[in-house]
Design an enzyme around this catalytic site. Structure first.
Site, PDB file in Angstrom:
ATOM      1  N   THR A   1       0.751  -1.256   0.000  1.00 38.67           N
ATOM      2  CA  THR A   1       0.000   0.000   0.000  1.00 38.67           C
ATOM      3  C   THR A   1       0.787   1.316   0.000  1.00 38.67           C
ATOM      4  O   THR A   1       1.828   1.436   0.647  1.00 38.67           O
ATOM      5  CB  THR A   1      -0.940   0.018   1.236  1.00 38.67           C
TER       6      THR A   1
ATOM      7  N   ARG B   1     -10.425 -11.045  -3.079  1.00 43.85           N
ATOM      8  CA  ARG B   1     -10.208 -10.527  -1.709  1.00 43.85           C
ATOM      9  C   ARG B   1     -10.042  -9.006  -1.778  1.00 43.85           C
ATOM     10  O   ARG B   1      -9.282  -8.475  -2.559  1.00 43.85           O
ATOM     11  CB  ARG B   1      -8.961 -11.170  -1.122  1.00 43.85           C
ATOM     12  N   VAL B   2     -10.780  -8.311  -0.928  1.00 44.86           N
ATOM     13  CA  VAL B   2     -10.640  -6.858  -0.833  1.00 44.86           C
ATOM     14  C   VAL B   2     -10.146  -6.539   0.569  1.00 44.86           C
ATOM     15  O   VAL B   2     -10.679  -7.041   1.556  1.00 44.86           O
ATOM     16  CB  VAL B   2     -11.984  -6.146  -1.101  1.00 44.86           C
ATOM     17  N   GLY B   3      -9.109  -5.714   0.649  1.00 48.40           N
ATOM     18  CA  GLY B   3      -8.551  -5.332   1.943  1.00 48.40           C
ATOM     19  C   GLY B   3      -9.169  -4.050   2.456  1.00 48.40           C
ATOM     20  O   GLY B   3     -10.258  -3.629   2.042  1.00 48.40           O
TER      21      GLY B   3
ATOM     22  N   THR C   1      -2.057   1.728   6.360  1.00 49.68           N
ATOM     23  CA  THR C   1      -1.335   0.660   5.667  1.00 49.68           C
ATOM     24  C   THR C   1      -1.104  -0.471   6.665  1.00 49.68           C
ATOM     25  O   THR C   1      -1.060  -0.233   7.867  1.00 49.68           O
ATOM     26  CB  THR C   1       0.007   1.170   5.106  1.00 49.68           C
TER      27      THR C   1
ATOM     28  N   HIS D   1      -1.851  -4.816   7.714  1.00 51.06           N
ATOM     29  CA  HIS D   1      -2.648  -6.030   7.516  1.00 51.06           C
ATOM     30  C   HIS D   1      -4.131  -5.671   7.393  1.00 51.06           C
ATOM     31  O   HIS D   1      -4.786  -5.311   8.374  1.00 51.06           O
ATOM     32  CB  HIS D   1      -2.407  -6.980   8.701  1.00 51.06           C
ATOM     33  N   GLY D   2      -4.644  -5.747   6.167  1.00 48.58           N
ATOM     34  CA  GLY D   2      -5.975  -5.227   5.856  1.00 48.58           C
ATOM     35  C   GLY D   2      -7.076  -5.817   6.707  1.00 48.58           C
ATOM     36  O   GLY D   2      -7.993  -5.107   7.137  1.00 48.58           O
TER      37      GLY D   2
END
Ligand code: GLY
Length: 318
Positions: A177, A205-207, A228, A230-231
């Site tokens: 990111t 997968r969407v963070g 930024t 770990h989503g």
């Protein structure tokens, strides 16, 4: 890292290039990349542009720089494809635009801004986002054009050893990111965040990055934030809006960011980083990962760092 501004309103821009264990082999390029992005965004405001223009420009510069996991340089999903997420938010009106899982787009942040300005929606995803990009003439790039040789090699290594997102969590090779926050001389704030996500993520997968209140938030009443890390952890604690809430309660950005990152670490064992600017112009760049490349322009000074507690400064180039 923090800085307390003078009461007089002056423009401020802060960027990050992702919070993770950045290896020495790309540490110099990462710092040079965030410095260049911060200067390009700040120049926009110096010429009279808004905070929104500035964060878009700064994030585009990092999307175009293959050292970062956004646009060119993005990581690959389990199928070996690039799927990109981005958000922008305008603190004047709380207008926001986001895209998720888009392919073949070099600058998702610009597409996110178009969602905000040209549609009645906040987020478009996957093929709908790509159809919208086609309809407004945003050019497509070939997938391979966004993928670096190093990323293709890393992806094969992950496949060979069946490494997944869990193994990446806080690991040396996670990759994460870019983002920017700005305050312009009119008192407006904005944020932008863009990412390729986490290597070997599941398809679709969407963070946190494109999710309002998670990857970013901006409100002229308090300030702007870009996250930024770990989503999945960031989403569980709605990190950006949590930081905004603490700033609304009167905390300066560095205190707000530190306590929210600590909470995320304790509550869901997640690591990450946050940049924030308050409406006063005070700003912060903090992280709980091993490193985060960040840079800030505040008046006549360019600040930057990579390691914990590190803060260098240079006079702005004339
Ligand atoms: N923070 C970016 C992501 O987890 O997708």
């Amino acid at each position: 890292m923090t800085h307390v501004n003078e009461p007089a309103m002056k423009a401020v821009l802060v960027v990050h290039g992702g919070a993770w264990a950045i290896p020495d082999s790309i540490s110099v390029a990462s710092v040079e990349g965030v410095k260049a992005a911060a200067l390009s965004g700040f120049l926009v405001m110096k010429k009279g542009g808004t905070a929104l223009d500035a964060v878009e420009t700064a994030v585009k510069a990092m999307e175009d720089d293959p050292v970062f996991d956004a646009g060119h340089g993005a990581v690959l999903n389990t199928d070996g494809e690039v799927e990109l997420d981005a958000i922008v938010m305008d603190g004047r009106t709380l207008a926001a635009g986001a895209v998720s899982s888009v392919r073949n787009i070099a600058n998702p942040v610009t597409l996110a801004r178009a969602v905000m300005e040209k549609t009645d929606h906040v987020m478009l995803t996957d093929r709908g986002a790509n159809h919208f990009a086609d309809s407004i003439g945003i050019p497509k790039v070939h997938t391979d054009a966004l993928v670096t040789d190093d990323e293709r090699k890393e992806w094969h290594r992950y496949k060979m050893y069946s490494l997944g997102v869990k193994d990446l969590f806080n690991s040396q090779w996670a990759h994460d990111t870019v983002g920017a926050v700005a305050l312009d001389c009119y008192g407006n704030v904005a944020c932008a965040t863009s990412t390729g996500g986490i290597r070997n993520k599941m398809v679709g997968r969407v963070g946190d990055s494109p999710i309002i209140g998670c990857g970013g938030y901006a409100d002229n009443h308090s300030g702007a934030v870009s996250c930024t890390g770990h989503g999945e952890s960031i989403m569980k604690v709605t990190l950006a809006s949590r930081v905004i809430f603490h700033m609304e309660q009167g905390k300066v950005p560095s205190e707000a960011v530190k306590s929210c990152l600590q909470y995320m670490g304790e509550r869901v064992q997640g690591g990450g980083g946050v940049i924030a600017v308050a409406r006063t112009g005070d700003w912060a760049a903090e992280f709980t990962t091993e490193r985060m490349a960040w840079a800030a322009v505040d008046g006549e000074v360019l600040w930057y760092g990579l390691n914990p507690e590190e803060m260098f400064q240079e006079k702005l180039p004339q």
